[in-house]
Design a protein around this motif. Structure first.
Motif, mmCIF file in Angstrom:
data_model
loop_
_atom_site.group_PDB
_atom_site.id
_atom_site.type_symbol
_atom_site.label_atom_id
_atom_site.label_comp_id
_atom_site.label_asym_id
_atom_site.label_seq_id
_atom_site.Cartn_x
_atom_site.Cartn_y
_atom_site.Cartn_z
ATOM 1 N N VAL A 157 0.865 -1.183 0.000
ATOM 2 C CA VAL A 157 0.000 0.000 0.000
ATOM 3 C C VAL A 157 0.898 1.229 0.000
ATOM 4 O O VAL A 157 1.641 1.447 0.971
ATOM 5 N N TYR A 188 2.200 5.198 0.161
ATOM 6 C CA TYR A 188 1.829 6.339 0.996
ATOM 7 C C TYR A 188 1.096 7.431 0.224
ATOM 8 O O TYR A 188 0.759 8.473 0.793
ATOM 9 N N THR A 189 0.811 7.189 -1.038
ATOM 10 C CA THR A 189 -0.101 8.071 -1.764
ATOM 11 C C THR A 189 -1.536 7.853 -1.289
ATOM 12 O O THR A 189 -2.429 8.626 -1.654
ATOM 13 N N GLU A 190 -1.762 6.810 -0.476
ATOM 14 C CA GLU A 190 -3.061 6.610 0.181
ATOM 15 C C GLU A 190 -3.036 7.390 1.496
ATOM 16 O O GLU A 190 -2.358 6.986 2.453
ATOM 17 N N ARG A 245 -4.850 7.794 4.111
ATOM 18 C CA ARG A 245 -5.243 7.163 5.377
ATOM 19 C C ARG A 245 -4.118 6.325 5.993
ATOM 20 O O ARG A 245 -4.166 6.010 7.181
ATOM 21 N N LEU A 246 -3.127 5.979 5.200
ATOM 22 C CA LEU A 246 -2.011 5.203 5.735
ATOM 23 C C LEU A 246 -1.248 6.004 6.792
ATOM 24 O O LEU A 246 -0.627 5.427 7.690
ATOM 25 N N THR A 299 -4.277 6.257 10.073
ATOM 26 C CA THR A 299 -5.049 5.146 10.620
ATOM 27 C C THR A 299 -4.556 4.710 11.997
ATOM 28 O O THR A 299 -3.354 4.686 12.254
ATOM 29 N N ASP A 333 -11.033 3.421 7.760
ATOM 30 C CA ASP A 333 -9.637 3.364 7.342
ATOM 31 C C ASP A 333 -9.272 1.976 6.826
ATOM 32 O O ASP A 333 -8.687 1.832 5.749
ATOM 33 N N THR A 383 -11.106 1.373 3.466
ATOM 34 C CA THR A 383 -10.589 2.155 2.347
ATOM 35 C C THR A 383 -9.235 1.636 1.873
ATOM 36 O O THR A 383 -8.981 1.518 0.669
ATOM 37 N N LEU A 384 -8.352 1.294 2.815
ATOM 38 C CA LEU A 384 -7.024 0.816 2.436
ATOM 39 C C LEU A 384 -7.088 -0.572 1.796
ATOM 40 O O LEU A 384 -6.329 -0.874 0.876
ATOM 41 N N ALA A 398 -8.318 -0.046 -1.726
ATOM 42 C CA ALA A 398 -7.232 0.528 -2.526
ATOM 43 C C ALA A 398 -6.216 -0.538 -2.920
ATOM 44 O O ALA A 398 -5.707 -0.539 -4.050
ATOM 45 N N ARG A 447 -5.283 -1.664 -6.709
ATOM 46 C CA ARG A 447 -3.893 -1.615 -7.197
ATOM 47 C C ARG A 447 -3.456 -2.968 -7.763
ATOM 48 O O ARG A 447 -2.786 -3.037 -8.797
#
Length: 204
Positions: free
Chosen positions: A147, A149-151, A153-154, A157, A181, A184-185, A188, A192
C-alpha cells in the motif's frame, strides 16, 4: 469487435472469526472496481491436531475451498490470514506446503500479489505476519505489491493498514469495529492489484 474476457484475481484467505474475511471482501470490491477484472474468493479448510478429523468438501458458509487450478487460472493473487504468533495460520501454511508442483512448473511466476491480515491486539504481529506471508509468494516468483503512501489514510489510521499490506485490529474477541480506514485501504490494495495485473497482461 468482441471484448476480451475479464481476468481473474484470486483472493485466498483463512478466517476464524470473520475479520480477515471482511478484509478479503473489501479487496474483492477494489478488484471489481477495475473494468476487465473479476474477483474469485477462496478459502482453505482448518487443520486439526486430531489426525482423523476431516473437513466437509464444501464450507458451511463463505467462499469455496481453493483448488490448485485456481492458482493456474488467476492473473493475480491476494493472500490473507489472521496472525498466529507473528505468522500465518497453520491452515494457510499447510496449503502452501502442498504447492511444490506449482512452484516447479512456475504457475505463479510473474504474477502480481499482495497480502493482508487481522490481529487480536493492536501490536499483535500485523507487520511480521504480512512479511512472512510474502515468503512463499517470493519462492513462487510472484511480484509483490504493498500500500503506497499516496493513500492518505495510511498516515492517520489507528485501526490497521501498513505499507506491507492491508490489515485490521479485530480485538481479542474479534468484535473491534471494522473502520473506514481499514475498509478504504483494503479496497485501494485490491484496486492496485487488479490494475497491475491488467498492465502485465497488456505486455507483449
Amino acid at each position: 469487435m468482441i471484448s476480451p474476457s475479464p481476468i481473474t484475481i484470486l483472493i485466498l484467505y483463512y478466517s476464524r472469526h470473520g475479520a480477515t474475511r471482511k478484509l478479503a471482501e473489501c479487496i474483492a470490491q477494489g478488484v471489481e472496481s477495475v473494468a476487465g477484472c473479476d474477483a474469485r474468493l477462496r478459502t482453505v479448510p482448518a487443520v486439526s491436531t486430531v489426525t482423523e478429523a476431516t473437513a466437509a468438501e464444501v464450507p458451511s458458509d463463505g467462499a469455496p475451498y481453493v483448488e490448485m487450478q485456481d492458482l493456474e487460472q488467476c492473473a493475480g493473487l491476494a493472500l490473507g490470514s489472521p496472525t498466529r504468533f507473528g505468522n500465518m495460520a497453520a491452515a494457510m501454511k499447510y496449503f502452501w506446503d502442498g504447492s511444490a508442483a506449482q512452484w516447479v512448473s512456475g504457475t505463479l511466476a510473474g504474477k502480481p500479489a499482495c497480502v493482508f491480515t487481522s490481529t487480536g491486539s493492536l501490536h499483535g504481529g500485523q507487520e511480521s505476519t504480512l512479511l512472512t506471508m510474502m515468503l512463499p509468494l517470493l519462492h513462487h516468483g510472484m511480484l509483490l505489491l504493498g500500500v503506497p503512501y499516496t493513500e492518505p489514510r495510511l498516515m492517520t489510521t489507528a485501526s490497521g493498514g501498513t505499507p506491507y499490506g492491508a490489515s485490521h485490529w479485530a480485538g481479542a474477541d474479534g468484535k473491534q469495529p471494522f473502520t473506514e480506514d481499514s475498509r478504504t485501504l483494503a479496497i485501494a490494495l485490491g484496486r492496485r492489484l487488479a490494475e497491475t495485473a491488467l498492465k502485465l497482461q497488456e505486455q507483449p
